[in-house]
Write a protein that holds these residues in place. Structure first.
Motif, mmCIF file in Angstrom:
data_model
loop_
_atom_site.group_PDB
_atom_site.id
_atom_site.type_symbol
_atom_site.label_atom_id
_atom_site.label_comp_id
_atom_site.label_asym_id
_atom_site.label_seq_id
_atom_site.Cartn_x
_atom_site.Cartn_y
_atom_site.Cartn_z
ATOM 1 N N PHE A 20 0.823 -1.203 0.000
ATOM 2 C CA PHE A 20 0.000 0.000 0.000
ATOM 3 C C PHE A 20 0.863 1.261 0.000
ATOM 4 C CE2 PHE A 20 -2.018 3.424 2.399
ATOM 5 C CZ PHE A 20 -3.073 3.699 1.545
ATOM 6 N N LEU A 21 1.834 1.310 0.889
ATOM 7 C CA LEU A 21 2.680 2.503 0.994
ATOM 8 C C LEU A 21 3.517 2.721 -0.266
ATOM 9 C CD1 LEU A 21 3.828 2.206 4.708
ATOM 10 C CD2 LEU A 21 2.146 3.798 3.754
ATOM 11 N N SER A 22 3.968 1.656 -0.896
ATOM 12 C CA SER A 22 4.802 1.816 -2.088
ATOM 13 C C SER A 22 3.994 2.148 -3.335
ATOM 14 C CB SER A 22 5.641 0.560 -2.324
ATOM 15 O OG SER A 22 4.837 -0.528 -2.682
ATOM 16 N N LYS A 23 2.761 1.669 -3.429
ATOM 17 C CA LYS A 23 1.986 1.867 -4.656
ATOM 18 C C LYS A 23 0.934 2.969 -4.589
ATOM 19 C CE LYS A 23 2.565 -2.799 -6.389
ATOM 20 N NZ LYS A 23 1.916 -4.031 -6.797
ATOM 21 N N SER A 24 0.539 3.382 -3.389
ATOM 22 C CA SER A 24 -0.565 4.342 -3.289
ATOM 23 C C SER A 24 -0.139 5.780 -3.527
ATOM 24 C CB SER A 24 -1.228 4.237 -1.913
ATOM 25 O OG SER A 24 -0.339 4.681 -0.905
ATOM 26 N N GLY A 25 1.113 6.097 -3.218
ATOM 27 C CA GLY A 25 1.580 7.459 -3.409
ATOM 28 C C GLY A 25 1.082 8.445 -2.368
ATOM 29 N N VAL A 26 0.503 7.968 -1.274
ATOM 30 C CA VAL A 26 0.032 8.883 -0.232
ATOM 31 C C VAL A 26 1.211 9.364 0.600
ATOM 32 C CG1 VAL A 26 -2.267 7.838 -0.089
ATOM 33 C CG2 VAL A 26 -0.469 7.052 1.445
ATOM 34 N N SER A 27 1.093 10.586 1.078
ATOM 35 C CA SER A 27 2.128 11.125 1.956
ATOM 36 C C SER A 27 1.795 10.759 3.400
ATOM 37 C CB SER A 27 2.222 12.636 1.793
ATOM 38 O OG SER A 27 0.977 13.226 2.122
ATOM 39 N N ASN A 28 2.652 11.148 4.315
ATOM 40 C CA ASN A 28 2.414 10.843 5.722
ATOM 41 C C ASN A 28 1.117 11.480 6.206
ATOM 42 O OD1 ASN A 28 4.817 9.479 5.805
ATOM 43 N ND2 ASN A 28 5.952 11.157 6.749
ATOM 44 N N CYS A 29 0.372 10.737 6.977
ATOM 45 C CA CYS A 29 -0.846 11.264 7.585
ATOM 46 C C CYS A 29 -0.453 11.964 8.877
ATOM 47 C CB CYS A 29 -1.833 10.137 7.872
ATOM 48 S SG CYS A 29 -2.410 9.308 6.386
ATOM 49 N N SER A 30 -1.033 13.131 9.124
ATOM 50 C CA SER A 30 -0.649 13.905 10.299
ATOM 51 C C SER A 30 -1.480 13.572 11.532
ATOM 52 C CB SER A 30 -0.745 15.399 10.001
ATOM 53 O OG SER A 30 -2.064 15.737 9.633
ATOM 54 N N ASN A 31 -2.643 12.941 11.333
ATOM 55 C CA ASN A 31 -3.482 12.605 12.476
ATOM 56 C C ASN A 31 -4.407 11.440 12.113
ATOM 57 O OD1 ASN A 31 -5.705 13.708 11.011
ATOM 58 N ND2 ASN A 31 -5.169 15.744 11.752
ATOM 59 N N PHE A 32 -5.192 11.016 13.076
ATOM 60 C CA PHE A 32 -6.074 9.875 12.864
ATOM 61 C C PHE A 32 -7.139 10.178 11.813
ATOM 62 C CE2 PHE A 32 -9.824 7.272 14.101
ATOM 63 C CZ PHE A 32 -9.303 6.046 13.748
ATOM 64 N N LYS A 33 -7.607 11.410 11.768
ATOM 65 C CA LYS A 33 -8.631 11.770 10.783
ATOM 66 C C LYS A 33 -8.095 11.621 9.362
ATOM 67 C CE LYS A 33 -12.424 14.889 10.269
ATOM 68 N NZ LYS A 33 -13.225 15.910 10.894
ATOM 69 N N ASP A 34 -6.863 12.052 9.132
ATOM 70 C CA ASP A 34 -6.239 11.868 7.818
ATOM 71 C C ASP A 34 -6.065 10.386 7.495
ATOM 72 O OD1 ASP A 34 -6.010 14.609 7.536
ATOM 73 O OD2 ASP A 34 -3.881 14.669 8.059
ATOM 74 N N THR A 35 -5.673 9.618 8.495
ATOM 75 C CA THR A 35 -5.468 8.181 8.311
ATOM 76 C C THR A 35 -6.778 7.494 7.931
ATOM 77 O OG1 THR A 35 -3.684 8.225 9.928
ATOM 78 C CG2 THR A 35 -4.632 6.074 9.414
ATOM 79 N N ALA A 36 -7.851 7.830 8.626
ATOM 80 C CA ALA A 36 -9.158 7.236 8.312
ATOM 81 C C ALA A 36 -9.589 7.590 6.895
ATOM 82 C CB ALA A 36 -10.198 7.702 9.324
ATOM 83 N N ASP A 37 -9.318 8.815 6.485
ATOM 84 C CA ASP A 37 -9.684 9.242 5.136
ATOM 85 C C ASP A 37 -8.910 8.450 4.085
ATOM 86 O OD1 ASP A 37 -11.256 11.057 3.515
ATOM 87 O OD2 ASP A 37 -9.334 11.956 2.946
ATOM 88 N N VAL A 38 -7.627 8.211 4.323
ATOM 89 C CA VAL A 38 -6.816 7.431 3.388
ATOM 90 C C VAL A 38 -7.309 5.986 3.327
ATOM 91 C CG1 VAL A 38 -4.510 6.445 3.026
ATOM 92 C CG2 VAL A 38 -4.772 8.876 3.523
ATOM 93 N N ILE A 39 -7.649 5.425 4.466
ATOM 94 C CA ILE A 39 -8.184 4.056 4.494
ATOM 95 C C ILE A 39 -9.480 3.984 3.685
ATOM 96 C CG2 ILE A 39 -9.239 2.285 5.962
ATOM 97 C CD1 ILE A 39 -7.224 3.173 8.143
ATOM 98 N N ALA A 40 -10.378 4.932 3.952
ATOM 99 C CA ALA A 40 -11.690 4.905 3.309
ATOM 100 C C ALA A 40 -11.633 5.184 1.812
ATOM 101 C CB ALA A 40 -12.615 5.915 3.990
ATOM 102 N N LYS A 41 -10.838 6.157 1.421
ATOM 103 C CA LYS A 41 -10.853 6.599 0.026
ATOM 104 C C LYS A 41 -9.779 5.976 -0.859
ATOM 105 C CE LYS A 41 -14.137 9.407 1.127
ATOM 106 N NZ LYS A 41 -15.450 8.849 1.171
ATOM 107 N N VAL A 42 -8.671 5.525 -0.273
ATOM 108 C CA VAL A 42 -7.582 4.990 -1.092
ATOM 109 C C VAL A 42 -7.413 3.479 -0.880
ATOM 110 C CG1 VAL A 42 -5.134 5.162 -1.666
ATOM 111 C CG2 VAL A 42 -6.394 7.223 -1.008
ATOM 112 N N ALA A 43 -7.237 3.058 0.357
ATOM 113 C CA ALA A 43 -6.914 1.651 0.624
ATOM 114 C C ALA A 43 -8.031 0.698 0.209
ATOM 115 C CB ALA A 43 -6.572 1.455 2.101
ATOM 116 N N PHE A 44 -9.260 0.998 0.606
ATOM 117 C CA PHE A 44 -10.349 0.096 0.233
ATOM 118 C C PHE A 44 -10.590 0.112 -1.272
ATOM 119 C CE2 PHE A 44 -11.721 0.236 4.762
ATOM 120 C CZ PHE A 44 -11.657 -1.126 4.979
#
Length: 115
Positions: A20-44
């Protein structure tokens, strides 16, 4: 059996975080809200081909609900009556927990409701 499904998901999450980290191109998440957004919109989207919505944030932005409009596990799996207590979607919870543990984030994840 439900605990074993969650453990299997945890093992999957620990293994797919690198991909996921190598192929998604997302940058570091600064907080849990950013992390949840990446999970919901990118990872799934990347691994299951679906999006989910994030609802019900608490005041501290430490608790939220991910809502799937569609879930391939629910659409393509039929359980015989003797397995009605099996919560096979807990596999997804294990994936989330395992992946986030690998990036030093401790979370509690559970299905509140499914079909």
């Amino acid at each position: 059996m439900n605990q074993q499904l969650e453990k299997m998901g945890h093992n999957i999450g620990c293994r797919i975080i690198d991909e996921f980290l190598s192929k998604s191109g997302v940058s570091n998440c600064s907080n849990f809200k950013d992390t949840a957004d990446v999970i919901a919109k990118v990872a799934f989207k990347m691994f299951l081909g679906l999006n989910c919505d994030i609802l019900n944030w608490n005041a501290e932005n430490t608790v939220c609900t991910l809502v799937f409009s569609e879930n391939p596990f629910v659409e393509f799996v039929e359980l015989p009556p003797q397995y009605s207590d099996l919560q096979y979607c807990s596999l997804l919870c294990g994936v989330i927990v395992g992946a986030l543990e690998m990036v030093q984030m401790s979370v509690d994840c559970r299905f509140v409701r499914d079909v």
